[in-house]
Design an enzyme around this catalytic site. Structure first.
Site, PDB file in Angstrom:
ATOM      1  N   GLU A   4       0.754  -1.207   0.112  1.00 24.77           N
ATOM      2  CA  GLU A   4       0.060  -0.029   0.126  1.00 24.77           C
ATOM      3  C   GLU A   4       0.841   1.328  -0.032  1.00 24.77           C
ATOM      4  O   GLU A   4       2.000   1.239   0.131  1.00 24.77           O
ATOM      5  CB  GLU A   4      -1.064   0.098   1.187  1.00 24.77           C
ATOM      6  CG  GLU A   4      -0.307   0.095   2.594  1.00 24.77           C
ATOM      7  CD  GLU A   4      -0.923   0.731   3.638  1.00 24.77           C
ATOM      8  OE1 GLU A   4      -1.374   1.725   3.446  1.00 24.77           O
ATOM      9  OE2 GLU A   4      -0.999   0.365   4.856  1.00 24.77           O
ATOM     10  N   LYS A  38      -5.293  10.954   1.064  1.00 27.07           N
ATOM     11  CA  LYS A  38      -5.320   9.454   1.481  1.00 27.07           C
ATOM     12  C   LYS A  38      -6.513   9.114   0.809  1.00 27.07           C
ATOM     13  O   LYS A  38      -8.020   9.477   1.094  1.00 27.07           O
ATOM     14  CB  LYS A  38      -5.410   9.596   3.016  1.00 27.07           C
ATOM     15  CG  LYS A  38      -5.744   8.428   3.787  1.00 27.07           C
ATOM     16  CD  LYS A  38      -5.784   8.609   5.323  1.00 27.07           C
ATOM     17  CE  LYS A  38      -6.220   7.248   5.854  1.00 27.07           C
ATOM     18  NZ  LYS A  38      -6.624   7.379   7.479  1.00 27.07           N
ATOM     19  N   VAL A  51      -5.385   0.668   3.178  1.00 32.87           N
ATOM     20  CA  VAL A  51      -5.678  -1.044   3.030  1.00 32.87           C
ATOM     21  C   VAL A  51      -6.629  -1.182   2.143  1.00 32.87           C
ATOM     22  O   VAL A  51      -6.706  -2.171   1.166  1.00 32.87           O
ATOM     23  CB  VAL A  51      -5.708  -1.694   4.300  1.00 32.87           C
ATOM     24  CG1 VAL A  51      -5.888  -2.871   4.355  1.00 32.87           C
ATOM     25  CG2 VAL A  51      -4.231  -1.516   5.175  1.00 32.87           C
ATOM     26  N   ASP A 106     -16.281   5.658  14.586  1.00 31.76           N
ATOM     27  CA  ASP A 106     -15.014   5.677  13.806  1.00 31.76           C
ATOM     28  C   ASP A 106     -14.612   4.186  13.528  1.00 31.76           C
ATOM     29  O   ASP A 106     -13.825   3.526  14.572  1.00 31.76           O
ATOM     30  CB  ASP A 106     -14.093   6.437  14.274  1.00 31.76           C
ATOM     31  CG  ASP A 106     -12.817   6.552  13.650  1.00 31.76           C
ATOM     32  OD1 ASP A 106     -12.816   5.953  12.315  1.00 31.76           O
ATOM     33  OD2 ASP A 106     -11.959   7.491  13.832  1.00 31.76           O
ATOM     34  N   SER A 157     -12.772   1.925  10.663  1.00 30.94           N
ATOM     35  CA  SER A 157     -12.114   1.830   9.362  1.00 30.94           C
ATOM     36  C   SER A 157     -12.918   1.243   8.357  1.00 30.94           C
ATOM     37  O   SER A 157     -13.346  -0.121   8.507  1.00 30.94           O
ATOM     38  CB  SER A 157     -10.735   1.387   9.530  1.00 30.94           C
ATOM     39  OG  SER A 157     -10.216   1.239   8.272  1.00 30.94           O
ATOM     40  N   ALA A 158     -12.900   1.927   7.074  1.00 32.54           N
ATOM     41  CA  ALA A 158     -13.171   1.147   5.792  1.00 32.54           C
ATOM     42  C   ALA A 158     -12.619  -0.176   5.420  1.00 32.54           C
ATOM     43  O   ALA A 158     -12.974  -1.075   4.681  1.00 32.54           O
ATOM     44  CB  ALA A 158     -13.318   2.222   4.754  1.00 32.54           C
ATOM     45  N   ASP A 159     -11.375  -0.240   6.113  1.00 36.39           N
ATOM     46  CA  ASP A 159     -10.444  -1.364   5.978  1.00 36.39           C
ATOM     47  C   ASP A 159     -11.202  -2.778   6.240  1.00 36.39           C
ATOM     48  O   ASP A 159     -11.099  -3.755   5.513  1.00 36.39           O
ATOM     49  CB  ASP A 159      -9.156  -1.299   6.550  1.00 36.39           C
ATOM     50  CG  ASP A 159      -8.202  -0.408   6.313  1.00 36.39           C
ATOM     51  OD1 ASP A 159      -8.549   0.168   5.225  1.00 36.39           O
ATOM     52  OD2 ASP A 159      -7.399  -0.145   6.972  1.00 36.39           O
ATOM     53  N   LYS A 212      -3.012  -2.250  16.567  1.00 31.55           N
ATOM     54  CA  LYS A 212      -2.240  -1.371  17.488  1.00 31.55           C
ATOM     55  C   LYS A 212      -3.215  -0.811  18.632  1.00 31.55           C
ATOM     56  O   LYS A 212      -4.351  -0.974  18.186  1.00 31.55           O
ATOM     57  CB  LYS A 212      -1.451  -0.144  16.834  1.00 31.55           C
ATOM     58  CG  LYS A 212      -2.011   0.727  16.002  1.00 31.55           C
ATOM     59  CD  LYS A 212      -1.106   1.697  15.612  1.00 31.55           C
ATOM     60  CE  LYS A 212      -0.540   1.179  14.389  1.00 31.55           C
ATOM     61  NZ  LYS A 212      -1.350   0.638  13.434  1.00 31.55           N
TER      62      LYS A 212
HETATM   63  N1  PSU Z   1      -1.775   1.778  10.478  1.00 32.97           N
HETATM   64  C1  PSU Z   1      -0.535   1.903  10.540  1.00 32.97           C
HETATM   65  N2  PSU Z   1       0.134   2.597   9.420  1.00 32.97           N
HETATM   66  C2  PSU Z   1      -0.600   3.190   8.473  1.00 32.97           C
HETATM   67  C3  PSU Z   1      -2.075   3.024   8.666  1.00 32.97           C
HETATM   68  C4  PSU Z   1      -2.524   2.005   9.591  1.00 32.97           C
HETATM   69  O1  PSU Z   1       0.130   1.569  11.471  1.00 32.97           O
HETATM   70  O2  PSU Z   1      -0.050   3.915   7.617  1.00 32.97           O
HETATM   71  C5  PSU Z   1      -2.877   3.352   7.273  1.00 32.97           C
HETATM   72  C6  PSU Z   1      -3.140   2.097   6.306  1.00 32.97           C
HETATM   73  O3  PSU Z   1      -3.214   2.754   5.062  1.00 32.97           O
HETATM   74  C7  PSU Z   1      -4.830   2.074   6.619  1.00 32.97           C
HETATM   75  C8  PSU Z   1      -5.054   3.251   7.130  1.00 32.97           C
HETATM   76  O4  PSU Z   1      -5.480   1.508   5.684  1.00 32.97           O
HETATM   77  O5  PSU Z   1      -4.226   3.836   7.913  1.00 32.97           O
HETATM   78  C9  PSU Z   1      -6.479   3.320   8.137  1.00 32.97           C
HETATM   79  O6  PSU Z   1      -7.050   4.553   8.036  1.00 32.97           O
HETATM   80  P1  PSU Z   1      -8.365   4.724   8.853  1.00 32.97           P
HETATM   81  O7  PSU Z   1      -8.294   4.299  10.086  1.00 32.97           O
HETATM   82  O8  PSU Z   1      -8.686   6.177   8.560  1.00 32.97           O
HETATM   83  O9  PSU Z   1      -9.508   3.808   7.919  1.00 32.97           O
HETATM   84 MN    MN Z   2     -11.699   6.244  10.747  1.00 29.60          MN
END
Ligand code: PSU
Ligand code: MN
Length: 306
Positions: free
Chosen positions: A26, A87, A107, A139, A141-143, A160
């Site tokens: 990614e 992003k 991701v 909140d 994540s869409a992941d 984490k």
């Molecule tokens: N966790 C990490 N490093 C990162 C990310 C997550 O330790 O760079 C990034 C990844 O690209 C992940 C994104 O898909 O953050 C998730 O963002 P959000 O929580 O806004 O969905």
């Molecule tokens: Mn988010």
């Protein structure tokens, strides 16, 4: 057709057409997850580690509205030092493409692009998840949603503790996403090897992991798989040091009203600052470790798939 929007690097295209192993990488980790120049150095070294295993790396990003599967060295450098790269998660993809802009794929978005290109194995550091206090902020994540529907396996170092690890696992279970622990019963917590939560299946070798992925997808069970690989012992952080840094970072995010897609990058940068850069060193090492295992899984998977 979507095909018109994608440029697959010739080396990647050749490997895919010959059934050779390819690993997707990614780019949000490059543009929003680490500072320059460590981000570009890390991205390069990850590609080298994968190549040394006889596997072709394909770093994914959107450049001037084109989806790139496999970046040149210049493109990697550009992405790493250019300010204002968006992003890009699933939601954002059509707009960045239509407007001809640059975007670093999360991701979720990387899984979508990998799937379109026919790449099944994807290596990163950490996935997004259910944030702490999501009961109020919503909140999530869409992941996670992407893992529920797109058939790509993601090798990471666990979840984490800027996230609510327990709720993240519950959400993955609901979505039907299996969590494999590579040589561990316990889900690693990114900077540390332990989280207090168990994985669904411990598997100790790349071949059995590849066979499990193959079984899932040939049964018609769509969706992703999380493969959690603990940070090597020598690089793991002190539990109290990282916990304190994360707690402080979370409080600062709250006090500053940080929301939405800014949250994860803000927390990562804050934790790095609070640990005097130690969290970045750990982050880099765990990504290298994931690249090694991910390449082995891709290699084994290509033997079954071919
Ligand atoms: N966790 C990490 N490093 C990162 C990310 C997550 O330790 O760079 C990034 C990844 O690209 C992940 C994104 O898909 O953050 C998730 O963002 P959000 O929580 O806004 O969905
Ligand atoms: Mn988010």
């Amino acid at each position: 057709m979507f095909d018109n929007k994608i440029d697959i690097h010739p080396e990647v295209a050749r490997a895919l057409s010959e059934g050779k192993p390819v690993v997707a990488l990614e780019s949000t980790i490059i543009s929003h997850g680490m500072p320059y120049p460590q981000n570009v150095e890390t991205a390069r070294e990850v590609e080298n580690i994968i190549r040394a295993k006889g596997v072709v790396p394909a770093t994914i990003a959107i450049l001037k509205g084109r989806i790139k599967v496999g970046l040149t060295d210049e493109e990697l450098e550009y992405l790493g030092h250019t300010k204002g790269v968006a992003k890009v998660s699933r939601r954002d993809m059509p707009f960045i493409v239509a407007m001809g802009r640059d975007g670093a794929t999360t991701v979720a978005a990387t899984m979508i692009c990998a799937d379109l290109a026919g790449i099944k194995i994807f290596v990163t550091g950490g996935i997004g998840g259910v944030h702490r206090n999501a009961q109020e902020t919503f909140d999530i994540s869409a992941d996670l949603t992407e893992l529920g529907q797109t058939s790509v396996a993601v090798i990471c170092a666990g979840a984490k503790s800027i996230l609510d690890i327990g709720l993240t696992l519950e959400h993955l279970e609901t979505l039907g996403v299996p969590v494999i622990g590579y040589q561990t019963e316990e889900l690693p917590a990114f900077y540390t090897r332990k989280s207090g939560f168990n994985v669904d299946y411990r598997i100790d070798d790349a071949k059995t992991i590849a066979e499990s992925l193959h079984a899932k997808w040939t049964m018609g069970l769509k969706g992703g798989v999380v493969i959690a690989n603990p940070i090597p012992e020598v690089y793991q952080m002190d539990f109290d040091v990282i916990t304190n840094a994360i707690e402080t970072a979370l409080r600062e995010a709250d006090a500053n009203g940080v929301k939405g897609k800014e949250t994860t990058p803000f927390l990562l940068a804050k934790v790095k600052e609070l640990t005097g850069g130690d969290s970045l060193d750990a982050n880099i090492q765990l990504v290298y470790n994931n690249a090694r295992i991910g390449a082995e899984i891709a290699f084994e998977y290509s033997k079954l798939h071919g």
